[in-house]
Each structure stands twice: as structure tokens, then as C-alpha cells.
Design an enzyme around this catalytic site. Sequence first.
Site, PDB file in Angstrom:
ATOM      1  N   SER A   1      -6.084  10.485  -2.212  1.00  0.00           N
ATOM      2  CA  SER A   1      -6.940  11.654  -1.964  1.00  0.00           C
ATOM      3  C   SER A   1      -7.074  12.514  -3.216  1.00  0.00           C
ATOM      4  CB  SER A   1      -6.384  12.479  -0.805  1.00  0.00           C
ATOM      5  OG  SER A   1      -5.101  12.968  -1.128  1.00  0.00           O
TER       6      SER A   1
ATOM      7  N   GLU B   1       1.599   2.553   3.830  1.00  0.00           N
ATOM      8  CA  GLU B   1       1.020   3.773   3.235  1.00  0.00           C
ATOM      9  C   GLU B   1       1.902   4.959   3.594  1.00  0.00           C
ATOM     10  OE1 GLU B   1      -2.999   4.851   4.373  1.00  0.00           O
ATOM     11  OE2 GLU B   1      -3.508   5.432   2.351  1.00  0.00           O
TER      12      GLU B   1
ATOM     13  N   HIS C   1       0.837  -1.205   0.000  1.00  0.00           N
ATOM     14  CA  HIS C   1       0.000   0.000   0.000  1.00  0.00           C
ATOM     15  C   HIS C   1       0.873   1.257   0.000  1.00  0.00           C
ATOM     16  CE1 HIS C   1      -3.743   2.081   2.033  1.00  0.00           C
ATOM     17  NE2 HIS C   1      -3.263   2.787   1.040  1.00  0.00           N
TER      18      HIS C   1
HETATM   19 ZN   LIG Z   1      -4.045   4.534   0.717  1.00  0.00          ZN
END
Ligand SMILES: [Zn+2]
Length: 342
Positions: free
Chosen positions: A73, A284, A6
Amino acid sequence: MIIDVHGHYTTAPAALGAWRDLQIAGLKDPSQTPRASDLKISDDEIRETIENNQLKLMKQRGSDLTIFSPRASFMAHHIGNFETSSTWAAICNELCYRVSELFPDHFIPAAMLPQSPGVDPKTCIPELVKCVEEYGNVGINLNPDPSGGHWTAPPLSDRSWYPIYEKMVEYDIPAMIHVSTSCNACFHTTGAHYLNADTTAFMQCLTSDLFKDFPTLKFLIPHGGGAVPYHWGRFRGLAQELKKPLLDEHLLNNIFFDTCVYHQPGIDLLTEVIPVKNILFASEMIGAVRGIDPTTGHYYDDTKRYIEATLKLSEQERHQIYEGNARRVFPRLDAALKKKGL
Ligand SMILES: [Zn+2]
């Protein structure tokens, strides 16, 4: 080998954001709409943003390979229409592909889809096909809420999603279930909307028989599964009342969780509650939480430390979380590694 499943290109050159700003301005004033070819980013610029950020931290922290997708995002599927998302997804996916070409030992791409609220998900298929066949993508990010926090799309069990699932099964690629920016003031993007969506996606699968229709379909639920592991007893009890099979059988052949949980007790709980075969290493990194935890002196998102420190895992189980499970859940990643003799 340590595989981080990720990662997003959160550090892309500023020209990308500037191009997107113009694209958004063009929705009101079409004369401002940029062409895809107006975006110029050199290989050196890409190298610099990766070497000084993700790759530097991977080396410091000791991970080898990251499954790399466009900044989550920034997907912002709620902006504009299908055309808007289509052009934007193509640009972002091409950039991640270029990262993987420049750093083939350290990054392998996963794709964002050109989703748009109210638009049939099957319109995403040409981009998905291109990313798998031409760019060597090993997975996709699927947004269960393209509206950005208003949840206007049907649940993931709805048949409108099936064309994407059919393609995933055909290519044997998993989807990370990943929302994007919240445009609903009630939901903070990374603190609420992301975790809500992780929990919501799990429950949508629980109440449905989706995996009866697609026994080999695989979903990776990020951020440690949202509230799911913590409330495992609630989910087991709800499944029981709905006369569903035990969760092991009902969901855990198809649903996996990553380790983007930013404290030791969270990882301890995740690894105690969820079977090791369903947990994939991820950080992440350079994402939602970029600071240093004053109680430990280490970055919150340095998740390898928690995996190393947890007393719950044997060496064999750590290996599964770091590498074995990723190879199983991402067969195209496994094939790419084997092709290199790894
Ligand atoms: Zn993510």
C-alpha cells in the site's frame, strides 16, 4: 520446508514513513524534498521490527522462509512522477534487501518497481536489473494500475508492458500482480481495489494471447485470485465463447494463485477448483487483516491452519503448496536454497 511467497515489510521503522511524508511535501514545496541519504535506519532497528513481528509469527505458526517485498500500500505509484517513484522504490527495495541480509535463512527479497502513471513501463528496468543482479531478488511486484484505482494504464496484454516481460523471461522471475493504495474513494484499498485488481488481471490475460507471445512468463495472482476461483465456471464459459482454449491450457501454465484467503471455506474452495500445481502457500501476514477471528480464536491471516485442516489435500499435495510449487515458480529461490544445500 514451508515457504510463504507473499510477505511485505509492513512493519518498517517509522523513519521510512516520515521520509516519505517529506518526499510528498516536497512535491508542493521542493525545498522540503529529502535526499535518499537523509534516511537513517540502523541494522538494529531493522532487526527489532522483524524479530518482534514477522519472524516471531513465522516461528509461532511454523513457516520457514518468506518472499519479502516492500509494503504494497506504500508503493503508491500514483504519487508524484517517475523521479518520485524511482527514489522511493530504490529506498524500499534496499530495505528489504537489508532484511534478507540480516536474516538470510528466513527472508528473500522481491522488488517493487518505480512505476508511475503514464510513464513507459520500460523505465522500470534499471531498478529491476539492480534488484535481481545485486540484491538477489527472486521476483517482482507488478502494479497493473499505477494510477491507484482509476485504471488509466493499458491492460497487461498491451505491448507497452513487454519490455518488463522480456526481462522477467530472461531472468526467469515471476511477477506478483499487485496494486497499491486506492486514491479512488469508490474502492477501499484492501477490501475492494486489491481483489478487483486480482480478478481484472486474470480477465486481461484470459481475453488476450499474452502467453502465446511469452510461453514461460509467470504471474502470481495474490489474495487467492480475487473472485476468480469462486467464479471459475463463468471464466471457463467466457473463454469458450471467445474461442479460447480450455483454461488449463490457455492460462494455467502461466498463472498461479496464492493462499491469502482468510477463512476455511475459502481455502476449501480454492483447493477444490484450482489445480494444486497452481497454488502457492502465502499469508501476507501483518497485512490487510490483522485481527483474530472470534469464531476460531485464531488470526485470520494464519492461513497455514486452513491448509492443514482442509480435507481436500493429501500430504503430497500439501508439500507442493508449501514448497514444491514455490521452487518451480521462483527458480531463483530454488537456486538460492540449493546453494545452501536445501
Ligand atoms: Zn500483498
